[in-house]
Design a protein around this motif. Structure first.
Motif, mmCIF file in Angstrom:
data_model
loop_
_atom_site.group_PDB
_atom_site.id
_atom_site.type_symbol
_atom_site.label_atom_id
_atom_site.label_comp_id
_atom_site.label_asym_id
_atom_site.label_seq_id
_atom_site.Cartn_x
_atom_site.Cartn_y
_atom_site.Cartn_z
ATOM 1 N N ALA A 80 69.739 -14.432 61.333
ATOM 2 C CA ALA A 80 69.000 -14.233 60.403
ATOM 3 C C ALA A 80 68.401 -15.903 60.089
ATOM 4 O O ALA A 80 67.476 -15.939 59.452
ATOM 5 C CB ALA A 80 69.549 -13.851 59.362
ATOM 6 N N ASP A 81 69.481 -16.681 59.948
ATOM 7 C CA ASP A 81 69.113 -18.144 59.674
ATOM 8 C C ASP A 81 68.480 -19.023 60.566
ATOM 9 O O ASP A 81 68.262 -20.230 60.453
ATOM 10 C CB ASP A 81 70.323 -18.675 58.945
ATOM 11 C CG ASP A 81 71.441 -19.094 59.997
ATOM 12 O OD1 ASP A 81 71.341 -18.610 61.162
ATOM 13 O OD2 ASP A 81 72.438 -19.533 59.502
ATOM 14 N N GLY A 82 68.272 -18.410 61.781
ATOM 15 C CA GLY A 82 67.765 -19.328 62.881
ATOM 16 C C GLY A 82 68.553 -20.307 63.654
ATOM 17 O O GLY A 82 68.088 -21.045 64.264
ATOM 18 N N SER A 83 69.901 -20.255 63.386
ATOM 19 C CA SER A 83 70.711 -21.137 63.682
ATOM 20 C C SER A 83 71.192 -20.877 65.272
ATOM 21 O O SER A 83 71.502 -21.713 66.019
ATOM 22 C CB SER A 83 72.020 -21.256 62.984
ATOM 23 O OG SER A 83 72.806 -20.007 63.120
ATOM 24 N N ARG A 84 70.858 -19.691 65.860
ATOM 25 C CA ARG A 84 71.541 -19.196 67.114
ATOM 26 C C ARG A 84 70.777 -18.081 67.725
ATOM 27 O O ARG A 84 70.475 -17.130 66.926
ATOM 28 C CB ARG A 84 73.030 -19.077 66.962
ATOM 29 C CG ARG A 84 73.634 -18.685 68.403
ATOM 30 C CD ARG A 84 75.283 -18.567 68.088
ATOM 31 N NE ARG A 84 75.834 -17.966 69.166
ATOM 32 C CZ ARG A 84 76.220 -16.623 69.563
ATOM 33 N NH1 ARG A 84 75.658 -15.769 68.561
ATOM 34 N NH2 ARG A 84 76.813 -16.301 70.604
ATOM 35 N N TRP A 85 70.478 -18.000 68.968
ATOM 36 C CA TRP A 85 70.115 -16.925 69.497
ATOM 37 C C TRP A 85 70.892 -16.856 70.819
ATOM 38 O O TRP A 85 71.171 -17.488 71.628
ATOM 39 C CB TRP A 85 68.654 -17.146 70.245
ATOM 40 C CG TRP A 85 67.951 -15.980 71.145
ATOM 41 C CD1 TRP A 85 67.258 -14.942 70.510
ATOM 42 C CD2 TRP A 85 68.182 -15.906 72.515
ATOM 43 N NE1 TRP A 85 66.939 -14.262 71.731
ATOM 44 C CE2 TRP A 85 67.318 -14.675 72.843
ATOM 45 C CE3 TRP A 85 68.728 -16.693 73.393
ATOM 46 C CZ2 TRP A 85 67.313 -14.138 74.298
ATOM 47 C CZ3 TRP A 85 68.694 -16.317 74.876
ATOM 48 C CH2 TRP A 85 67.867 -15.010 75.187
ATOM 49 N N HIS A 86 71.418 -15.575 71.259
ATOM 50 C CA HIS A 86 72.109 -15.232 72.290
ATOM 51 C C HIS A 86 71.277 -14.130 73.105
ATOM 52 O O HIS A 86 71.017 -13.087 72.460
ATOM 53 C CB HIS A 86 73.634 -14.991 72.084
ATOM 54 C CG HIS A 86 73.934 -14.060 71.159
ATOM 55 N ND1 HIS A 86 73.556 -13.820 69.865
ATOM 56 C CD2 HIS A 86 74.624 -12.453 71.707
ATOM 57 C CE1 HIS A 86 74.046 -12.635 69.408
ATOM 58 N NE2 HIS A 86 74.464 -11.807 70.347
ATOM 59 N N SER A 87 71.796 -14.045 74.442
ATOM 60 C CA SER A 87 71.282 -12.860 75.227
ATOM 61 C C SER A 87 72.060 -11.549 74.942
ATOM 62 O O SER A 87 73.485 -11.634 74.579
ATOM 63 C CB SER A 87 71.292 -13.103 76.654
ATOM 64 O OG SER A 87 72.360 -13.535 77.047
ATOM 65 N N THR A 88 71.979 -10.436 75.040
ATOM 66 C CA THR A 88 72.260 -9.165 74.800
ATOM 67 C C THR A 88 72.324 -8.366 76.240
ATOM 68 O O THR A 88 72.956 -7.212 76.071
ATOM 69 C CB THR A 88 71.989 -8.165 73.693
ATOM 70 O OG1 THR A 88 70.537 -8.182 73.505
ATOM 71 C CG2 THR A 88 72.308 -9.146 72.271
ATOM 72 N N SER A 89 71.643 -8.640 77.043
ATOM 73 C CA SER A 89 71.614 -7.689 78.436
ATOM 74 C C SER A 89 71.926 -8.774 79.371
ATOM 75 O O SER A 89 71.684 -9.830 79.504
ATOM 76 C CB SER A 89 70.067 -7.296 78.225
ATOM 77 O OG SER A 89 69.134 -8.297 78.492
ATOM 78 N N PRO A 90 72.408 -8.216 80.396
ATOM 79 C CA PRO A 90 72.996 -9.148 81.530
ATOM 80 C C PRO A 90 71.610 -9.887 82.404
ATOM 81 O O PRO A 90 70.627 -9.183 82.424
ATOM 82 C CB PRO A 90 73.551 -8.296 82.445
ATOM 83 C CG PRO A 90 73.001 -6.800 82.094
ATOM 84 C CD PRO A 90 72.482 -6.769 80.687
ATOM 85 N N LEU A 91 72.005 -10.769 83.012
ATOM 86 C CA LEU A 91 71.147 -11.580 83.744
ATOM 87 C C LEU A 91 71.342 -11.070 85.099
ATOM 88 O O LEU A 91 72.288 -10.503 85.639
ATOM 89 C CB LEU A 91 71.293 -13.085 83.922
ATOM 90 C CG LEU A 91 71.355 -13.782 82.574
ATOM 91 C CD1 LEU A 91 71.636 -15.479 82.591
ATOM 92 C CD2 LEU A 91 70.022 -13.848 81.987
ATOM 93 N N ALA A 92 70.118 -11.412 86.062
ATOM 94 C CA ALA A 92 70.078 -10.757 87.461
ATOM 95 C C ALA A 92 70.813 -11.957 88.200
ATOM 96 O O ALA A 92 70.193 -13.234 87.902
ATOM 97 C CB ALA A 92 68.613 -10.371 87.924
ATOM 98 N N GLY A 93 71.351 -11.717 89.098
ATOM 99 C CA GLY A 93 71.799 -12.783 90.291
ATOM 100 C C GLY A 93 70.572 -12.929 91.170
ATOM 101 O O GLY A 93 69.839 -12.143 91.463
ATOM 102 N N THR B 218 71.121 -22.621 70.403
ATOM 103 C CA THR B 218 71.520 -23.234 69.180
ATOM 104 C C THR B 218 70.692 -24.244 68.536
ATOM 105 O O THR B 218 70.374 -25.154 69.284
ATOM 106 C CB THR B 218 73.059 -23.557 69.521
ATOM 107 O OG1 THR B 218 73.794 -22.706 70.101
ATOM 108 C CG2 THR B 218 73.647 -23.988 68.076
ATOM 109 N N ALA B 219 70.543 -24.157 67.196
ATOM 110 C CA ALA B 219 69.555 -25.095 66.681
ATOM 111 C C ALA B 219 70.802 -26.244 66.434
ATOM 112 O O ALA B 219 71.895 -26.053 65.805
ATOM 113 C CB ALA B 219 69.055 -24.611 65.335
#
Length: 419
Positions: free
Chosen positions: A92-105, A65-66
């Motif tokens: 779109a405003d560059g305020s936040r990025w979040h993952s959309t695929s799962p992480l590996a353990g 998050t910015a």
């Protein structure tokens, strides 16, 4: 003194003033956009662990998050030590990025964040963290097929799962992790044959003399609360020449093409009425120099006028139910003139020897103008190429219009033979 106006859209106008040749600026060319990236640590916040020794929960998404109103995020990449990239979405405003695929353990991740301030100067921050390795969960193992080697251009890639996957969302996770790449590159797609088997094929056949590689990125990825991906052995195959044998049952003639050029015409006989050869495209499954073919394996009673028990040579198999292209010296008088077989394609011994030595597993045999039914899609060999491409992609879990059309039953493979 000179003044340069740099426009950055409606939101900002930056004035850069230079005093002769001795003026200084943020970048080497007097443009702040050319400045070396600054440390963006104070410009962002990160949802992952920032203290040494702490590990992230792989079941929770990443978020960057910015902070404040004087900057924005321009790009984020998250990659684990094996090269698997985490998909994400940037506001779109560059305020936040979040993952959309799962992480590996049990993985080590590197996250690279790019930002810019209100003047357009670039910022960078590299973050690293490890994820916990969940315990007590079942593993979904994947086995790719066929075995490594050289095949014809019609050979599909298969993926056999160790457990059934019925849930659509879980299928998406699995399919996104199963990758197939070819050189030269071609468009292709997975198709869910059933809950435990997927097939991959291009829109058209594979290119001749191509390299095809399949691998899984599923290891330690969460599929469900009780299931994670297991390790999978990657697969590499190559293709040979493009060999297609077109069998015209009405003309009693097989025409063999190599790389789209006609190389041989062979007089043949195919299935007689009641035993008509299947129409459609078939993939060579195996080659056997000798097969003892018995009519009892296809339901013909002993003592019947149609019963047989024959040694057959140069047998090229195209269905699991026993359809072959083979030597039939007993029917040479009918080859090129009439259909007298019990479903197989028969030819003289010299021609069968030539065909046997010319084709390989994965090459294509296409039957046209027969009165028989159409080749089965999946339960009697590889009938994959008989499905139109538009329908094939609907069998993908991640296709935009996927509606479960790919879930079909794959019957047990049978092993009778017909002549």
């Amino acid at each position: 003194m000179s003044t340069t106006v740099i426009s950055r859209g409606a939101g900002a106008i930056l004035l850069v003033t230079a005093l002769g040749t001795s003026a200084t600026a943020c970048g080497s060319d007097g443009n702040p956009l050319a400045a070396s990236p600054y440390d963006a640590a104070d410009q962002i916040s990160f949802s992952g662990p920032t203290e040494a020794g702490k590990k992230a929960d792989p079941d929770k998404p990443l978020e960057v998050t910015a902070q404040g109103e004087d900057g924005r995020i321009t790009d984020v990449t998250a990659v684990d030590a094996t090269g698997r990239q985490v998909s994400g979405e940037l506001a779109a405003d560059g305020s936040r990025w979040h993952s959309t695929s799962p992480l590996a353990g049990g993985a080590h991740y590197t996250v690279r964040v790019s930002t810019e301030d209100e003047d357009g100067r670039p910022g960078r921050k590299v973050l690293t963290f490890d994820t916990d390795k969940p315990k007590g969960q079942q593993l979904l193992n994947v086995k790719f097929g066929p075995e490594a080697g050289t095949y014809g251009v019609g050979q599909p890639i298969t993926a056999e799962l160790s457990q059934p996957i019925k849930d659509k969302a879980q299928r998406v996770v699995v399919e996104r992790a199963l990758r197939v790449d070819s050189k030269p590159a071609v468009q292709g797609s997975w198709y869910w044959v059933n809950d435990k088997e997927l097939h991959y094929r291009p829109q058209d056949y594979w290119p001749a003399n191509a390299t095809v590689e399949a691998h899984s990125n599923l290891e330690n990825i969460k599929i469900s609360d009780k299931l994670r991906g297991g390790a999978a052995k990657p697969l590499k195959i190559t293709t040979g020449d493009r060999i297609v044998a077109v069998t015209d049952a009405a003309k009693h003639l097989m025409t063999v093409y190599k790389n789209d050029e006609k190389i041989k015409e062979i007089p043949i006989t195919t299935g007689k009425p009641g035993f008509a050869t299947r129409n459609g495209i078939k993939v060579v499954l195996a080659k056997q120099y000798y097969v003892q073919m018995k009519s009892s394996t296809v339901g013909i009673a002993a003592g019947s006028s149609d019963s047989y028990d024959l040694p057959v040579y140069y047998a090229t198999r195209v269905t699991w139910s026993g359809e072959y292209v083979h030597a039939a010296p007993w029917s040479v008088g009918s080859q090129g003139a009439a259909n007298v077989s019990h479903g197989c394609t028969g030819m003289s011994t010299p021609n069968a020897s030539w065909f046997f030595n010319t084709v390989h597993e994965g090459d294509l045999v296409q039957v046209v103008n027969s009165s028989g039914h159409n080749m089965e899609l999946f339960d009697n060999g590889f009938g994959d190429w008989n499905m139109p491409w538009q329908k094939w992609v609907q069998g993908s879990a991640i296709a935009a219009d996927a509606d479960g059309a790919g879930a079909q039953t794959n019957k047990e493979r049978l092993t009778p033979q017909s002549v």
